[in-house]
Design an enzyme around this catalytic site. Structure first.
Site, short mmCIF file in Angstrom:
data_model
loop_
_atom_site.label_atom_id
_atom_site.label_comp_id
_atom_site.label_asym_id
_atom_site.label_seq_id
_atom_site.Cartn_x
_atom_site.Cartn_y
_atom_site.Cartn_z
N ASP A 39 0.82 -1.21 0.00
CA ASP A 39 0.00 0.00 0.00
C ASP A 39 0.86 1.25 0.00
OD1 ASP A 39 -2.17 1.77 0.24
OD2 ASP A 39 -2.07 1.70 2.42
N ARG A 84 -11.89 9.98 -11.05
CA ARG A 84 -11.03 10.05 -9.85
C ARG A 84 -10.54 8.68 -9.40
NH1 ARG A 84 -14.05 12.30 -5.06
NH2 ARG A 84 -11.99 12.10 -4.09
N LYS A 85 -11.07 7.62 -9.98
CA LYS A 85 -10.76 6.28 -9.48
C LYS A 85 -9.55 5.69 -10.21
CE LYS A 85 -15.60 5.34 -8.35
NZ LYS A 85 -16.79 4.53 -8.66
C1 LIG Z 1 5.13 10.05 -2.18
C2 LIG Z 1 4.20 10.49 -1.07
C3 LIG Z 1 2.81 10.04 -1.30
C4 LIG Z 1 1.97 10.34 -0.13
C5 LIG Z 1 0.53 9.88 -0.35
C6 LIG Z 1 0.44 8.44 -0.52
C7 LIG Z 1 -0.84 7.89 -0.06
C8 LIG Z 1 -0.58 6.67 0.74
C9 LIG Z 1 -1.72 5.75 0.68
C10 LIG Z 1 -2.42 5.72 1.98
O1 LIG Z 1 -2.17 4.88 2.79
S1 LIG Z 1 -3.61 6.88 2.28
C11 LIG Z 1 -4.15 6.46 3.92
C12 LIG Z 1 -5.33 5.53 3.96
N1 LIG Z 1 -6.45 6.08 3.28
C13 LIG Z 1 -7.11 7.16 3.73
O2 LIG Z 1 -6.77 7.80 4.69
C14 LIG Z 1 -8.34 7.55 2.96
C15 LIG Z 1 -9.47 7.89 3.91
N2 LIG Z 1 -10.70 8.08 3.14
C16 LIG Z 1 -11.00 9.31 2.62
O3 LIG Z 1 -10.28 10.31 2.82
C17 LIG Z 1 -12.21 9.39 1.76
O4 LIG Z 1 -13.09 8.33 2.04
C18 LIG Z 1 -11.85 9.34 0.24
C19 LIG Z 1 -10.99 10.58 -0.12
C20 LIG Z 1 -11.08 8.07 -0.14
C21 LIG Z 1 -13.14 9.36 -0.56
O5 LIG Z 1 -13.94 10.43 -0.11
P1 LIG Z 1 -14.61 11.41 -1.18
O6 LIG Z 1 -15.64 12.18 -0.41
O7 LIG Z 1 -13.58 12.17 -1.90
O8 LIG Z 1 -15.29 10.44 -2.25
P2 LIG Z 1 -16.74 9.76 -2.18
O9 LIG Z 1 -16.99 9.09 -0.89
O10 LIG Z 1 -17.74 10.78 -2.66
O11 LIG Z 1 -16.61 8.61 -3.28
C22 LIG Z 1 -16.26 8.93 -4.62
C23 LIG Z 1 -16.44 7.68 -5.43
O12 LIG Z 1 -15.56 6.66 -4.96
C24 LIG Z 1 -16.30 5.53 -4.48
N3 LIG Z 1 -15.65 5.03 -3.26
C25 LIG Z 1 -15.28 5.73 -2.19
N4 LIG Z 1 -14.71 4.94 -1.26
C26 LIG Z 1 -14.74 3.69 -1.78
C27 LIG Z 1 -14.30 2.42 -1.30
N5 LIG Z 1 -13.69 2.29 -0.11
N6 LIG Z 1 -14.48 1.34 -2.09
C28 LIG Z 1 -15.08 1.47 -3.31
N7 LIG Z 1 -15.50 2.65 -3.82
C29 LIG Z 1 -15.34 3.75 -3.06
C30 LIG Z 1 -17.68 6.08 -4.16
O13 LIG Z 1 -18.64 5.06 -4.21
C31 LIG Z 1 -17.85 7.08 -5.27
O14 LIG Z 1 -18.14 6.40 -6.47
P3 LIG Z 1 -19.07 7.06 -7.61
O15 LIG Z 1 -18.40 8.35 -8.02
O16 LIG Z 1 -19.07 6.04 -8.72
O17 LIG Z 1 -20.41 7.28 -6.97
#
Ligand SMILES: CCCCCCCCCC(=O)SCCNC(=O)CCNC(=O)[C@H](O)C(C)(C)COP(=O)(O)OP(=O)(O)OC[C@H]1O[C@@H](n2cnc3c(N)ncnc32)[C@H](O)[C@@H]1OP(=O)(O)O
Length: 132
Positions: A39, A84-85
């Protein structure tokens, strides 16, 4: 974990060797440590792709025991992007044999998303890579 990464076209490759700190079952790497590598290191791929994004979903298939003190190859690439996906893959292997295979859904976000962490951020996403 001694992770070393390099960019190869659209793919990010690297080497990792787990040690006793990462032991789960006797002599075997803990599955959580494997998921962490698969991840977290996808971050460099996001920099290559030029897209700030976060993990929404990660699933890991554990295909063979991951042995401690054994060099493994990690490879990550973008399978498909729809708006965005970002559908990403990350594989871990030893001598060409699969050890673990991850599929991840990342959602593109604005860099401002990371301000929630309270750290001072580099303003240019392209500069985030070396911080890995
Ligand atoms: C080189 C340095 C790089 C540093 C960054 C690297 C990143 C490292 C990777 C990580 O470990 S990040 C840490 C763990 N993840 C998080 O902290 C994310 C926490 N979750 C969130 O912040 C929000 O839930 C997220 C930004 C992912 C989504 O919120 P949004 O309000 O922007 O989107 P929304 O919930 O409206 O969903 C948009 C679309 O995605 C879909 N979706 C969202 N979450 C989903 C899910 N879990 N599974 C499947 N689909 C999902 C949702 O159904 C929808 O689909 P549709 O557009 O088709 O209707």
């Amino acid at each position: 974990m001694g992770l070393r990464l390099h960019v190869d076209g659209d793919c990010v490759r690297g080497n990792v060797t787990f040690d006793d700190r990462h032991e789960g079952a006797p002599g075997i790497v803990h599955g959580g440590a494997i998921a962490t590598v698969l991840d977290d290191t996808l971050g460099l791929l996001l920099v290559v792709l030029g897209t700030p994004a976060v993990t929404a979903n990660l699933s890991v298939d554990y295909r063979a025991p991951a042995l401690l003190q054994t060099e493994m190859i990690v490879e990550r690439w973008l399978e498909q992007r729809v708006d965005r996906k970002l559908h990403l893959r990350a594989d871990l292997s030893i001598d060409g044999q699969p050890v673990a295979q991850a599929r991840a859904l990342f959602l593109a976000v604005e860099v401002a998303h990371f301000e929630k962490g309270g750290r001072t951020l580099l303003p240019n996403w392209a500069d985030w890579g070396p911080s890995l």
